[in-house]
Design a protein around this motif. Structure first.
Motif, PDB file in Angstrom:
ATOM      1  N   GLY A  46     -60.686  24.539  28.244  1.00 46.11           N
ATOM      2  CA  GLY A  46     -60.825  25.636  27.287  1.00 46.11           C
ATOM      3  C   GLY A  46     -61.510  25.198  26.007  1.00 46.11           C
ATOM      4  N   LEU A  47     -61.137  24.008  25.497  1.00 43.58           N
ATOM      5  CA  LEU A  47     -61.767  23.490  24.282  1.00 43.58           C
ATOM      6  C   LEU A  47     -63.236  23.171  24.515  1.00 43.58           C
ATOM      7  CD1 LEU A  47     -58.923  21.151  22.954  1.00 43.58           C
ATOM      8  CD2 LEU A  47     -59.628  23.372  22.035  1.00 43.58           C
ATOM      9  N   LEU A  48     -63.552  22.554  25.649  1.00 50.15           N
ATOM     10  CA  LEU A  48     -64.951  22.251  25.945  1.00 50.15           C
ATOM     11  C   LEU A  48     -65.780  23.523  26.072  1.00 50.15           C
ATOM     12  CD1 LEU A  48     -64.562  19.361  28.547  1.00 50.15           C
ATOM     13  CD2 LEU A  48     -65.282  19.182  26.158  1.00 50.15           C
TER      14      LEU A  48
ATOM     15  N   ALA B  80     -64.404  36.525  22.302  1.00 47.67           N
ATOM     16  CA  ALA B  80     -64.928  35.492  23.201  1.00 47.67           C
ATOM     17  C   ALA B  80     -63.923  34.366  23.369  1.00 47.67           C
ATOM     18  CB  ALA B  80     -66.252  34.961  22.658  1.00 47.67           C
ATOM     19  N   PHE B  81     -63.359  33.893  22.258  1.00 49.20           N
ATOM     20  CA  PHE B  81     -62.382  32.808  22.331  1.00 49.20           C
ATOM     21  C   PHE B  81     -61.082  33.284  22.998  1.00 49.20           C
ATOM     22  CE2 PHE B  81     -65.029  31.758  18.593  1.00 49.20           C
ATOM     23  CZ  PHE B  81     -65.554  30.569  19.063  1.00 49.20           C
ATOM     24  N   ALA B  82     -60.741  34.551  22.788  1.00 48.57           N
ATOM     25  CA  ALA B  82     -59.535  35.080  23.424  1.00 48.57           C
ATOM     26  C   ALA B  82     -59.686  35.104  24.941  1.00 48.57           C
ATOM     27  CB  ALA B  82     -59.232  36.476  22.897  1.00 48.57           C
TER      28      ALA B  82
ATOM     29  N   MET C  62     -58.805  32.641  30.397  1.00 47.28           N
ATOM     30  CA  MET C  62     -59.267  31.957  31.610  1.00 47.28           C
ATOM     31  C   MET C  62     -58.626  30.571  31.720  1.00 47.28           C
ATOM     32  SD  MET C  62     -63.294  32.957  32.096  1.00 47.28           S
ATOM     33  CE  MET C  62     -63.785  33.337  30.415  1.00 47.28           C
ATOM     34  N   ALA C  63     -58.542  29.862  30.607  1.00 48.19           N
ATOM     35  CA  ALA C  63     -57.900  28.549  30.628  1.00 48.19           C
ATOM     36  C   ALA C  63     -56.424  28.665  30.988  1.00 48.19           C
ATOM     37  CB  ALA C  63     -58.075  27.864  29.273  1.00 48.19           C
TER      38      ALA C  63
ATOM     39  N   VAL D 154     -69.202  29.432  29.862  1.00 44.57           N
ATOM     40  CA  VAL D 154     -68.029  30.197  30.276  1.00 44.57           C
ATOM     41  C   VAL D 154     -67.928  30.328  31.792  1.00 44.57           C
ATOM     42  CG1 VAL D 154     -69.195  32.428  30.141  1.00 44.57           C
ATOM     43  CG2 VAL D 154     -66.727  32.295  29.771  1.00 44.57           C
ATOM     44  N   PHE D 155     -69.086  30.247  32.489  1.00 43.58           N
ATOM     45  CA  PHE D 155     -69.061  30.360  33.957  1.00 43.58           C
ATOM     46  C   PHE D 155     -68.374  29.158  34.617  1.00 43.58           C
ATOM     47  CE2 PHE D 155     -72.559  33.089  32.669  1.00 43.58           C
ATOM     48  CZ  PHE D 155     -72.388  34.199  33.477  1.00 43.58           C
ATOM     49  N   MET D 156     -68.172  28.091  33.830  1.00 42.56           N
ATOM     50  CA  MET D 156     -67.553  26.894  34.406  1.00 42.56           C
ATOM     51  C   MET D 156     -66.099  27.138  34.788  1.00 42.56           C
ATOM     52  SD  MET D 156     -66.973  23.172  32.606  1.00 42.56           S
ATOM     53  CE  MET D 156     -65.967  23.906  31.303  1.00 42.56           C
ATOM     54  N   LEU D 157     -65.374  27.928  34.000  1.00 48.69           N
ATOM     55  CA  LEU D 157     -63.941  28.106  34.254  1.00 48.69           C
ATOM     56  C   LEU D 157     -63.655  28.809  35.583  1.00 48.69           C
ATOM     57  CD1 LEU D 157     -62.815  28.993  30.619  1.00 48.69           C
ATOM     58  CD2 LEU D 157     -62.675  26.798  31.797  1.00 48.69           C
ATOM     59  N   PRO D 158     -64.311  29.944  35.897  1.00 50.29           N
ATOM     60  CA  PRO D 158     -64.103  30.520  37.241  1.00 50.29           C
ATOM     61  C   PRO D 158     -64.566  29.587  38.354  1.00 50.29           C
ATOM     62  CG  PRO D 158     -65.034  32.148  35.760  1.00 50.29           C
ATOM     63  CD  PRO D 158     -65.129  30.829  35.058  1.00 50.29           C
TER      64      PRO D 158
END
Length: 380
Positions: free
Chosen positions: A25-27, A45-47, A52-53, A87-91
């Motif tokens: 999430g931080l990255l 955006a951060f929310a 997601m994190a 942001v696409f990295m998390l999914p």
């Protein structure tokens, strides 16, 4: 290598999952700030990145929740036209974990549905983009992390199989070493006993005045030692080849008479009573009863200082009852001094769902009693 493994085992799984989710999430948040041309992203955006994190933190408990949650948060993120950084990295991470946790077929079905949803969502969101381009990007975005998850899973399975094979090789080496030691020590001793008994028997037979009881005892010693040596070699033969021995139930109710007769030749008077139908007793139950009688009589000879004993076997309709009584010195059986023989008898009987007691008799002597239930439908 051992230090790394010990460290991993020391970190609880929830702590590891939460820490990984916070790191990702931080990255992602930091990358989003840099991807917005220096303009600070909106708090939404951060929310959503935090949401997601948070879903990734529960990926071990529910891979479905992690995958669905990150995909839903990403859809809201894109619908609000927030900065499209990493942001696409998390999914994608959620897809990787899902492919690792679930079967290949289930993963294929879920990914097919996500592929259709992703292509349709982006086509409706941005109709100017080519459908083929959108499909290609979605295929790579979903396929690469899924393939990574499967590769990690198969690699872990391969390492597990290798470790199990190594353990089995180690156990086989232990069995071979143990078989050698037992054969060299016990086998040699039995062979010496048999040889000496044979020599003594030969000398006794040459002297006409030798009592018959002495000749019978020497013959019984030689026969018992030879039989024990044969059984030992048969049991150790597979072990010496590094194989697991094929252990089958040995001894039957019909064999108890010969066992009692051998003890009588040793000088102990034994009364034997058999009632019921021994042929109706299942093999495992009969073997347990035989071992109980064998070990009990051995204990009478070694410890009881008895002059006579009584063995009773009753083949009832639903259970086999065994009783071995003697007139020896008796005395309480202290748990701390209870030998392996009594423990072994108790474990055998209890493993068959039976009841076992070994205690002094009120009038003196000792009594071993066992009741072993059985089903008439079991193999005989």
């Amino acid at each position: 290598m051992s230090t790394v493994n010990a460290t991993r085992r020391g970190v609880p799984a929830p702590v590891f999952d939460i820490g990984l989710a916070l790191l990702l999430g931080l990255l992602t948040s930091g990358g989003t700030v840099g991807a917005n041309g220096g303009v600070k992203p909106a708090p939404a955006a951060f929310a959503l990145i935090g949401a997601m994190a948070a879903f990734l933190a529960v990926r071990r408990l529910s891979p479905e929740a992690a995958l669905a949650g990150t995909m839903a948060a990403l859809s809201v993120y894109l619908y609000l036209d927030l900065p499209q950084g990493p942001v696409f990295m998390l999914p994608a991470v959620a897809v990787c974990f899902y492919a690792f946790a679930r079967t290949l077929r289930t993963t294929a079905y879920v990914l097919a549905g996500l592929f259709v949803y992703t292509v349709a969502f982006h086509t409706l969101l941005d109709g100017d983009t080519s459908l083929w381009f959108t499909a290609g990007v979605a295929l790579v975005w979903l396929g690469v992390p899924a393939a990574g998850g499967r590769i990690v899973k198969e690699a872990r399975r391969a390492r597990s199989r290798e470790r199990e094979a190594e353990r089995e090789r180690y156990r086989a080496e232990e069995r071979v070493e143990m078989a050698r030691e037992i054969h060299d020590v016990v086998g040699h001793s039995l062979a010496v006993v048999s040889m000496n008994a044979g020599v003594a028997l030969h000398m006794a037979e040459k002297h006409a005045g030798t009592p018959d009881a002495v000749v019978e005892n020497l013959a019984a010693i030689r026969e018992a030692s030879n039989r024990a040596l044969q059984d030992l070699r048969a049991t150790l033969a597979p072990l010496r080849k590094g194989q697991q021995p094929e252990l089958r139930p040995t001894g039957a109710v019909a064999d108890v008479a010969a066992l009692v007769d051998g003890v009588r030749k040793g000088g102990l008077a034994v009364d034997y009573t058999l009632t019921g139908d021994p042929g109706a007793v299942p093999v495992n139950v009969a073997a347990t009863a035989y071992r109980v009688v064998q070990e009990s009589l051995t204990n009478v000879i070694r410890h009881a200082e008895a002059t006579k004993a009584a063995v009773t076997i009753a083949c009832d309709a639903a259970a086999l009852r065994v009783a071995v009584l003697d007139d020896g010195r008796g005395g309480p059986l202290h748990p701390d001094r209870m030998g392996q023989g009594v423990t072994g008898m108790m474990e055998r009987v209890q493993a068959g769902g039976g009841a076992f007691t070994a205690a002094p008799r009120p009038g003196g002597g000792f009594a071993v009693k066992a009741r072993i239930p059985y089903d008439r439908k079991e193999p005989r």
